[in-house]
Design a protein around this motif. Structure first.
Motif, short mmCIF file in Angstrom:
data_model
loop_
_atom_site.label_atom_id
_atom_site.label_comp_id
_atom_site.label_asym_id
_atom_site.label_seq_id
_atom_site.Cartn_x
_atom_site.Cartn_y
_atom_site.Cartn_z
N GLU A 53 0.83 -1.21 0.00
CA GLU A 53 0.00 0.00 0.00
C GLU A 53 0.86 1.26 0.00
O GLU A 53 0.57 2.22 -0.70
CB GLU A 53 -0.90 0.03 1.23
N ALA A 54 1.92 1.25 0.80
CA ALA A 54 2.79 2.41 0.88
C ALA A 54 3.49 2.66 -0.45
O ALA A 54 3.62 3.81 -0.88
CB ALA A 54 3.82 2.23 2.00
N LEU A 55 3.94 1.61 -1.10
CA LEU A 55 4.59 1.76 -2.40
C LEU A 55 3.60 2.32 -3.43
O LEU A 55 3.96 3.17 -4.25
CB LEU A 55 5.16 0.43 -2.88
N ALA A 56 2.36 1.84 -3.36
CA ALA A 56 1.34 2.34 -4.28
C ALA A 56 1.05 3.82 -4.03
O ALA A 56 0.68 4.55 -4.94
CB ALA A 56 0.06 1.52 -4.14
N ALA A 57 1.24 4.26 -2.78
CA ALA A 57 1.01 5.67 -2.43
C ALA A 57 2.23 6.54 -2.70
O ALA A 57 2.22 7.72 -2.39
CB ALA A 57 0.60 5.78 -0.96
N GLY A 58 3.30 5.95 -3.25
CA GLY A 58 4.47 6.74 -3.60
C GLY A 58 5.62 6.66 -2.62
O GLY A 58 6.60 7.38 -2.77
#
Length: 184
Positions: A77-82
């Motif tokens: 999720e964090a990677l998807a959020a940048g």
């Protein structure tokens, strides 16, 4: 972040004024100020939510290897959020690389040697300021809100989004049970 039709009109006008300065009406100035205020608020909320996500990620990382499923979900999720993974994330993923999901995330997070150049398409049309308008005027001050109500309980802290909206943690199937799906 999505913009409505009115917000896009204001944004287009502001960009046109930035590229081709000309006198503007007080209404245009107010519209631009309201849009800027809305954007600042949205960016602040985005930063606040990102901080909560990073705090959750750190808690799960500290509880590894017992929290591997939750940690990998949060990191994804964090990677998807940048989020750009730090040394702690990379070392945790290296330690978990026996897990296929961790190995996939490690491959996704591994520093790349060269980043490709980004090519932007040429603009289809040029922005032009609309004719007319007056010189910018100072916006009218906002009226102060009426006597604000005191907090209900000054000793009680404000809950965090994580407390108000708790995450559901995936539960593994019970050990020894076999699930058979019948097609019919």
């Amino acid at each position: 972040m999505a913009f409505g039709a009115q917000e896009l009109r204001v944004l287009r006008r502001a960009l046109a004024l930035a590229l081709n300065p000309s006198p503007v009406s007080a209404e245009d100035v107010q519209d631009c100020l309201r849009l800027a205020e809305s954007l600042d608020e949205a960016m602040g909320e985005s930063a606040r939510l990102r901080d909560f996500l990073m705090a959750d990620l750190a808690r799960y990382r500290a509880a590894l290897p017992g929290s591997v499923t939750g940690y990998l979900t949060l990191l994804d999720e964090a990677l998807a959020a940048g989020h750009r993974p730090g040394a702690d994330d990379l070392s945790a993923l290296r330690a978990l690389r026996g897990n296929p999901a961790a190995a996939a995330l490690l491959a996704r997070c591994a520093p790349r040697q060269a980043t490709p150049a980004v090519t932007l398409p040429a603009a289809r049309t040029h922005l032009h300021a609309l004719p007319g308008g007056k010189p910018p005027q100072k916006p009218a001050p906002r009226p102060a809100p009426a006597d604000p109500a005191p907090p209900a309980d000054p000793k009680r802290p404000i809950p965090t989004p994580g407390e108000v909206f708790p995450r559901r943690k995936p539960t593994p199937p019970p050990a020894g049970s076999r699930h058979h799906l019948a097609a019919g």
